[in-house]
Enzyme design. Structure first.
Site, PDB file in Angstrom:
ATOM      1  CE1 TYR A  53      -3.308  -2.702  -0.007  1.00 56.72           C
ATOM      2  CE2 TYR A  53      -3.943  -2.085   2.205  1.00 56.72           C
ATOM      3  CZ  TYR A  53      -4.133  -2.858   1.082  1.00 56.72           C
ATOM      4  OH  TYR A  53      -5.157  -3.763   1.053  1.00 56.72           O
ATOM      5  N   GLY A 220     -17.878   2.197  -4.562  1.00 64.04           N
ATOM      6  CA  GLY A 220     -18.755   3.359  -4.568  1.00 64.04           C
ATOM      7  C   GLY A 220     -20.104   3.099  -5.201  1.00 64.04           C
TER       8      GLY A 220
END
Length: 329
Positions: A53, A220
Site C-alpha cells: 500500500y 462506490g
C-alpha cells in the site's frame, strides 16, 4: 462499538475493520493519523494494511504512516489488532529479480522484517497472504510461518482473495503440521458481488475462519452513486463506472437507492449494515479518506435493518443461492 471473536482465535475484534489503503495515495500523514485516532477513540481496534500500500514508487508508505502513528505511544500499538499482507514485489518494476515477491520462504522472511521496520513494532497480529501462490507449496509456506510464530514476530496467519479450495488446502496442510492454520479470509463481498457465498464463505465457516469483506460499497456503487451524479457530485469511476455501464446493474442500483429513499436510509451505511447481518462475517473493511467518512461507517454498526428491507435487498441483489445448489446455475 460491537466486538466479536475472530474465527477460532481468542482475539476480540471490532465489527468494523479500519482499512488503510488510502493512507498515502489520497490521505496525507497528518490526516491519516487523525483518522486512526478517531477510529481508536470510537472503539475500532482492528487495523488492516499491506506492505504494497502506497503503490507505485511509494510502496510501503502506508505502513510507514501507521508506524509513525504507533511511535506517538499512548497505548496505540497495545490497543490495536494489526494485520498486514505479503505477496507483491516491493521493488520498482525495473528492479525486480527472482524471489522478490509471492510466498516463497525467502520472500516471506524478507517481507516480514521490512514490514516490522516500517510499522515500528516487534510483532504483527495477523500476517496475511495477499493472493494465492500457485507455485509455492503450502508445506514451504507453513514452515516459514511456523518459524515466524516461534520467533514471536507474528501471532496468526490469514488469507486474502483465496478461493474455497485453497482455504481447504492451506488448513489441511497446516493441520498435518499441528498448526492452527488460517484464521481469517479477506474476500470481495458486498450486496452487488455475492459469489463469495458459493464457496469462500462456506469454506471459511467450515474451517473456523473469520470473514473480512473488502470493498463493501463495491467501489462506490452502493454509496448513492446515481443520486450523486444527479446532484452534480462526483461521477462514477473505476469498478463503479464499469458496473453502471450495464443497464441491468444500473437498474438494480436505481432500485436500491429508491428503496432506501423510501425508508429514509443512507446507501453506504445500509450496505455496511447488510454485511454485518451475513453469516460468517466478522466485520467489513472500511477505507475512509476523511474523518466524516469514518463517522458515516460507524453509524452503520448501530443501524438495524428491518426484515422488510432485508427481503427487498435480496430481491434487488439476489445471491447465488445455497451451495451446492448454486452450482446448478
Amino acid at each position: 462499538m460491537e466486538y466479536t471473536q475472530l474465527g477460532r482465535t481468542g482475539l476480540k475484534v471490532s465489527r468494523l475493520v479500519l482499512g488503510t489503503m488510502n493512507f498515502g495515495p489520497q490521505t496525507d500523514e497528518a490526516a491519516s493519523h487523525a483518522i486512526m485516532d478517531a477510529a481508536q477513540a470510537s472503539g475500532i481496534n482492528y487495523f488492516d494494511t499491506a506492505n504494497v500500500y502506497g503503490w507505485g514508487e511509494n510502496k510501503g508508505r502506508t505502513e510507514e504512516y501507521i508506524g509513525s502513528w504507533f511511535a506517538q505511544n499512548g497505548g496505540r500499538r497495545e490497543k490495536t489488532v494489526l494485520a498486514t499482507k505479503v505477496y507483491g514485489s516491493m521493488n520498482r518494476q525495473s528492479e525486480t529479480w527472482p524471489n522478490d515477491d509471492k510466498l516463497s520462504a525467502l520472500n516471506i522472511r524478507r517481507a516480514v522484517e521490512a514490514s516490522l521496520k516500517r510499522l515500528q513494532t516487534d510483532y504483527i497480529d495477523i500476517y496475511q497472504f495477499h493472493h494465492i501462490d500457485r507455485l509455492t507449496p503450502f508445506e514451504e509456506i507453513w514452515q516459514a510461518i511456523d518459524v515466524l510464530i516461534r520467533q514471536g514476530k507474528i501471532l496468526y496467519a490469514g488469507s486474502s482473495n483465496f478461493p474455497g479450495y485453497k482455504i481447504a488446502q492451506a488448513n489441511e496442510t497446516a493441520a498435518r503440521r499441528g498448526m492452527v492454520g488460517l484464521v481469517s479470509e479477506q474476500c470481495l463481498y458486498n450486496l452487488a458481488e455475492r459469489r463469495a457465498e458459493m464457496e469462500v464463505i462456506p469454506a471459511a465457516q467450515e474451517y473456523g475462519l473469520g470473514v473480512i469483506p473488502w470493498s463493501p460499497l463495491h467501489g462506490g456503487l452502493l454509496g448513492g452513486i446515481i443520486r450523486k451524479e444527479f446532484e452534480g457530485g462526483r461521477r462514477a469511476s473505476g469498478r463503479a463506472a464499469e458496473a453502471l455501464a450495464d443497464p441491468v446493474t444500473r437498474g438494480r442500483v436505481q432500485a436500491y437507492e429508491d428503496l432506501l429513499d423510501k425508508h429514509g436510509l443512507e446507501p453506504g451505511e445500509t450496505a455496511l449494515a447488510w454485511l454485518l447481518t451475513r453469516p460468517g462475517v466478522t466485520g467489513p473493511i472500511v477505507g475512509p479518506r476523511t474523518p466524516d467518512q469514518l463517522a458515516s461507517a460507524l453509524r452503520a454498526v448501530e443501524l438495524e435493518l428491518s426484515e422488510e428491507v432485508l427481503t427487498s435487498l435480496d430481491e434487488i441483489f439476489p445471491g447465488p443461492g445455497p451451495s451446492p445448489e448454486a452450482f446448478a446455475w
